[in-house]
Design a protein around this motif. Sequence first.
Motif, PDB file in Angstrom:
ATOM      1  N   ARG A   5       0.832  -1.194   0.000  1.00 18.15           N
ATOM      2  CA  ARG A   5       0.000   0.000   0.000  1.00 18.15           C
ATOM      3  C   ARG A   5       0.872   1.251   0.000  1.00 18.15           C
ATOM      4  NH1 ARG A   5      -4.119   0.700   4.751  1.00 18.15           N
ATOM      5  NH2 ARG A   5      -2.152   0.942   5.833  1.00 18.15           N
ATOM      6  N   GLY A   6       2.017   1.188   0.668  1.00 18.70           N
ATOM      7  CA  GLY A   6       2.926   2.324   0.695  1.00 18.70           C
ATOM      8  C   GLY A   6       3.553   2.622  -0.651  1.00 18.70           C
ATOM      9  N   LEU A   7       3.568   1.629  -1.555  1.00 21.14           N
ATOM     10  CA  LEU A   7       4.132   1.860  -2.883  1.00 21.14           C
ATOM     11  C   LEU A   7       3.268   2.808  -3.712  1.00 21.14           C
ATOM     12  CD1 LEU A   7       5.342  -1.704  -3.904  1.00 21.14           C
ATOM     13  CD2 LEU A   7       6.736   0.228  -3.223  1.00 21.14           C
ATOM     14  N   VAL A   8       1.973   2.781  -3.490  1.00 21.02           N
ATOM     15  CA  VAL A   8       1.091   3.637  -4.265  1.00 21.02           C
ATOM     16  C   VAL A   8       0.710   4.913  -3.512  1.00 21.02           C
ATOM     17  CG1 VAL A   8       0.148   1.748  -5.601  1.00 21.02           C
ATOM     18  CG2 VAL A   8      -0.955   2.384  -3.484  1.00 21.02           C
ATOM     19  N   ASP A   9       1.210   5.084  -2.310  1.00 17.89           N
ATOM     20  CA  ASP A   9       0.931   6.269  -1.513  1.00 17.89           C
ATOM     21  C   ASP A   9       1.803   7.414  -2.004  1.00 17.89           C
ATOM     22  OD1 ASP A   9       0.082   8.007   0.411  1.00 17.89           O
ATOM     23  OD2 ASP A   9       1.165   7.054   2.062  1.00 17.89           O
ATOM     24  N   MET A  10       1.191   8.455  -2.484  1.00 17.90           N
ATOM     25  CA  MET A  10       1.943   9.574  -3.038  1.00 17.90           C
ATOM     26  C   MET A  10       2.720  10.352  -1.973  1.00 17.90           C
ATOM     27  SD  MET A  10       1.856   9.648  -6.144  1.00 17.90           S
ATOM     28  CE  MET A  10       1.083   8.604  -7.327  1.00 17.90           C
ATOM     29  N   ARG A  11       2.286  10.265  -0.751  1.00 18.71           N
ATOM     30  CA  ARG A  11       3.002  10.982   0.314  1.00 18.71           C
ATOM     31  C   ARG A  11       4.358  10.361   0.588  1.00 18.71           C
ATOM     32  NH1 ARG A  11      -1.086  10.490   4.949  1.00 18.71           N
ATOM     33  NH2 ARG A  11      -1.366   8.525   3.875  1.00 18.71           N
ATOM     34  N   ALA A  12       4.521   9.086   0.241  1.00 20.81           N
ATOM     35  CA  ALA A  12       5.798   8.408   0.482  1.00 20.81           C
ATOM     36  C   ALA A  12       6.718   8.495  -0.725  1.00 20.81           C
ATOM     37  CB  ALA A  12       5.544   6.942   0.836  1.00 20.81           C
ATOM     38  N   GLY A  13       6.358   9.242  -1.734  1.00 16.31           N
ATOM     39  CA  GLY A  13       7.160   9.330  -2.950  1.00 16.31           C
ATOM     40  C   GLY A  13       8.533   9.905  -2.710  1.00 16.31           C
ATOM     41  N   ILE A  14       8.653  10.885  -1.854  1.00 17.20           N
ATOM     42  CA  ILE A  14       9.933  11.517  -1.597  1.00 17.20           C
ATOM     43  C   ILE A  14      10.718  10.746  -0.540  1.00 17.20           C
ATOM     44  CG2 ILE A  14      11.027  13.612  -0.692  1.00 17.20           C
ATOM     45  CD1 ILE A  14       8.621  15.153  -1.882  1.00 17.20           C
ATOM     46  N   ARG A  15      10.039  10.353   0.515  1.00 19.53           N
ATOM     47  CA  ARG A  15      10.715   9.690   1.626  1.00 19.53           C
ATOM     48  C   ARG A  15      11.060   8.238   1.327  1.00 19.53           C
ATOM     49  NH1 ARG A  15       6.237  12.179   4.587  1.00 19.53           N
ATOM     50  NH2 ARG A  15       5.264  10.184   4.207  1.00 19.53           N
TER      51      ARG A  15
END
Length: 71
Positions: free
Chosen positions: A56-66
């Motif tokens: 799920r974190g792969l498609v989370d845009m908030r985790a794109g930078i981190r």
Amino acid sequence: MSKSCKGLAMEQIKCLSESDCVKGLRSSFRECAGENNPSIPSECVGLRETYFNCKRGLVDMRAGIRGNKGY
């Protein structure tokens, strides 16, 4: 980043293949990976939830930078 969950997937496969559901009951791997199977150890259930959160974190845009909070 796409391979950040691969370690969790391999651990989940290993855990399920060593469980009583696959070895003792001779059920298929897909049947044992189902959510409502009581013969799966709690550590395999924990790995499944962690793997789900990783994917799920792969498609989370908030985790794109981190990056992914995966394995």
